[in-house]
Scaffold this motif. Sequence first.
Motif, PDB file in Angstrom:
ATOM      1  N   TYR A 166      -3.430   6.000  -5.791  1.00  0.00           N
ATOM      2  CA  TYR A 166      -4.100   5.621  -4.551  1.00  0.00           C
ATOM      3  C   TYR A 166      -5.380   6.414  -4.359  1.00  0.00           C
ATOM      4  O   TYR A 166      -5.607   7.439  -4.993  1.00  0.00           O
ATOM      5  CB  TYR A 166      -3.170   5.818  -3.357  1.00  0.00           C
ATOM      6  CG  TYR A 166      -2.831   7.252  -3.058  1.00  0.00           C
ATOM      7  CD1 TYR A 166      -3.569   7.975  -2.130  1.00  0.00           C
ATOM      8  CD2 TYR A 166      -1.777   7.888  -3.693  1.00  0.00           C
ATOM      9  CE1 TYR A 166      -3.275   9.283  -1.844  1.00  0.00           C
ATOM     10  CE2 TYR A 166      -1.464   9.202  -3.418  1.00  0.00           C
ATOM     11  CZ  TYR A 166      -2.211   9.893  -2.486  1.00  0.00           C
ATOM     12  OH  TYR A 166      -1.909  11.196  -2.219  1.00  0.00           O
ATOM     13  N   GLU A 167      -6.194   5.885  -3.467  1.00  0.00           N
ATOM     14  CA  GLU A 167      -7.414   6.553  -3.023  1.00  0.00           C
ATOM     15  C   GLU A 167      -7.339   6.642  -1.509  1.00  0.00           C
ATOM     16  O   GLU A 167      -6.393   6.160  -0.888  1.00  0.00           O
ATOM     17  CB  GLU A 167      -8.642   5.750  -3.450  1.00  0.00           C
ATOM     18  CG  GLU A 167      -8.798   5.633  -4.956  1.00  0.00           C
ATOM     19  CD  GLU A 167     -10.006   4.808  -5.361  1.00  0.00           C
ATOM     20  OE1 GLU A 167     -10.769   4.396  -4.462  1.00  0.00           O
ATOM     21  OE2 GLU A 167     -10.172   4.581  -6.557  1.00  0.00           O
ATOM     22  N   TRP A 168      -8.347   7.219  -0.900  1.00  0.00           N
ATOM     23  CA  TRP A 168      -8.314   7.373   0.552  1.00  0.00           C
ATOM     24  C   TRP A 168      -8.364   6.032   1.265  1.00  0.00           C
ATOM     25  O   TRP A 168      -7.842   5.881   2.370  1.00  0.00           O
ATOM     26  CB  TRP A 168      -9.441   8.290   1.023  1.00  0.00           C
ATOM     27  CG  TRP A 168     -10.815   7.707   0.874  1.00  0.00           C
ATOM     28  CD1 TRP A 168     -11.623   7.790  -0.203  1.00  0.00           C
ATOM     29  CD2 TRP A 168     -11.513   6.933   1.845  1.00  0.00           C
ATOM     30  NE1 TRP A 168     -12.792   7.107   0.033  1.00  0.00           N
ATOM     31  CE2 TRP A 168     -12.752   6.579   1.283  1.00  0.00           C
ATOM     32  CE3 TRP A 168     -11.209   6.515   3.137  1.00  0.00           C
ATOM     33  CZ2 TRP A 168     -13.678   5.812   1.976  1.00  0.00           C
ATOM     34  CZ3 TRP A 168     -12.141   5.749   3.823  1.00  0.00           C
ATOM     35  CH2 TRP A 168     -13.362   5.408   3.235  1.00  0.00           C
ATOM     36  N   MET A 169      -8.977   5.023   0.632  1.00  0.00           N
ATOM     37  CA  MET A 169      -9.027   3.683   1.248  1.00  0.00           C
ATOM     38  C   MET A 169      -7.636   3.064   1.343  1.00  0.00           C
ATOM     39  O   MET A 169      -7.353   2.314   2.277  1.00  0.00           O
ATOM     40  CB  MET A 169      -9.954   2.761   0.451  1.00  0.00           C
ATOM     41  CG  MET A 169     -11.423   3.014   0.678  1.00  0.00           C
ATOM     42  SD  MET A 169     -11.940   2.696   2.379  1.00  0.00           S
ATOM     43  CE  MET A 169     -11.806   0.933   2.437  1.00  0.00           C
ATOM     44  N   ASP A 170      -6.764   3.366   0.380  1.00  0.00           N
ATOM     45  CA  ASP A 170      -5.399   2.847   0.439  1.00  0.00           C
ATOM     46  C   ASP A 170      -4.650   3.413   1.643  1.00  0.00           C
ATOM     47  O   ASP A 170      -3.891   2.695   2.303  1.00  0.00           O
ATOM     48  CB  ASP A 170      -4.655   3.167  -0.856  1.00  0.00           C
ATOM     49  CG  ASP A 170      -5.209   2.407  -2.043  1.00  0.00           C
ATOM     50  OD1 ASP A 170      -5.633   1.245  -1.857  1.00  0.00           O
ATOM     51  OD2 ASP A 170      -5.225   2.962  -3.157  1.00  0.00           O
ATOM     52  N   ILE A 171      -4.861   4.679   1.930  1.00  0.00           N
ATOM     53  CA  ILE A 171      -4.234   5.290   3.105  1.00  0.00           C
ATOM     54  C   ILE A 171      -4.786   4.652   4.377  1.00  0.00           C
ATOM     55  O   ILE A 171      -4.039   4.347   5.315  1.00  0.00           O
ATOM     56  CB  ILE A 171      -4.452   6.812   3.101  1.00  0.00           C
ATOM     57  CG1 ILE A 171      -3.744   7.421   1.892  1.00  0.00           C
ATOM     58  CG2 ILE A 171      -3.972   7.444   4.402  1.00  0.00           C
ATOM     59  CD1 ILE A 171      -4.050   8.872   1.651  1.00  0.00           C
ATOM     60  N   PHE A 172      -6.099   4.415   4.411  1.00  0.00           N
ATOM     61  CA  PHE A 172      -6.717   3.759   5.567  1.00  0.00           C
ATOM     62  C   PHE A 172      -6.131   2.363   5.772  1.00  0.00           C
ATOM     63  O   PHE A 172      -5.777   1.979   6.897  1.00  0.00           O
ATOM     64  CB  PHE A 172      -8.233   3.674   5.375  1.00  0.00           C
ATOM     65  CG  PHE A 172      -8.921   2.843   6.415  1.00  0.00           C
ATOM     66  CD1 PHE A 172      -9.140   3.356   7.680  1.00  0.00           C
ATOM     67  CD2 PHE A 172      -9.331   1.551   6.128  1.00  0.00           C
ATOM     68  CE1 PHE A 172      -9.778   2.588   8.649  1.00  0.00           C
ATOM     69  CE2 PHE A 172      -9.954   0.777   7.086  1.00  0.00           C
ATOM     70  CZ  PHE A 172     -10.181   1.297   8.350  1.00  0.00           C
ATOM     71  N   ILE A 185       0.987   4.302  -2.782  1.00  0.00           N
ATOM     72  CA  ILE A 185       0.860   5.713  -2.420  1.00  0.00           C
ATOM     73  C   ILE A 185       2.037   6.504  -2.983  1.00  0.00           C
ATOM     74  O   ILE A 185       1.861   7.602  -3.518  1.00  0.00           O
ATOM     75  CB  ILE A 185       0.731   5.861  -0.891  1.00  0.00           C
ATOM     76  CG1 ILE A 185      -0.620   5.298  -0.439  1.00  0.00           C
ATOM     77  CG2 ILE A 185       0.878   7.316  -0.461  1.00  0.00           C
ATOM     78  CD1 ILE A 185      -0.774   5.169   1.063  1.00  0.00           C
ATOM     79  N   LYS A 211       0.837  -1.206   0.000  1.00  0.00           N
ATOM     80  CA  LYS A 211       0.000   0.000   0.000  1.00  0.00           C
ATOM     81  C   LYS A 211       0.869   1.253   0.000  1.00  0.00           C
ATOM     82  O   LYS A 211       0.554   2.237  -0.670  1.00  0.00           O
ATOM     83  CB  LYS A 211      -0.949   0.011   1.203  1.00  0.00           C
ATOM     84  CG  LYS A 211      -2.043  -1.019   1.117  1.00  0.00           C
ATOM     85  CD  LYS A 211      -2.918  -0.738  -0.091  1.00  0.00           C
ATOM     86  CE  LYS A 211      -3.983  -1.772  -0.261  1.00  0.00           C
ATOM     87  NZ  LYS A 211      -4.736  -1.621  -1.498  1.00  0.00           N
TER      88      LYS A 211
END
Length: 60
Positions: free
Chosen positions: A31-37, A26, A22
């Motif tokens: 990436y999207e916000w779910m990847d950061i989560f 990034i 992940k």
Amino acid sequence: MPNQRIFRILLAIACFVFAGVKGWQIIQGEYEWMDIFFLIAFLGFGIMYVVLLNKNKPQQ
């Protein structure tokens, strides 16, 4: 579970590998916000398993 220590070691390794994947996504900008989560969640679980392993270390 008799091999709980080995199981926790494998889970910690898997969590850090998935966090690395992940993190690589990034860094690449895909990436999207779910990847950061998921990065934060995998790092949290990996650290939790390492702490549990050190806490329940067998006495020598």
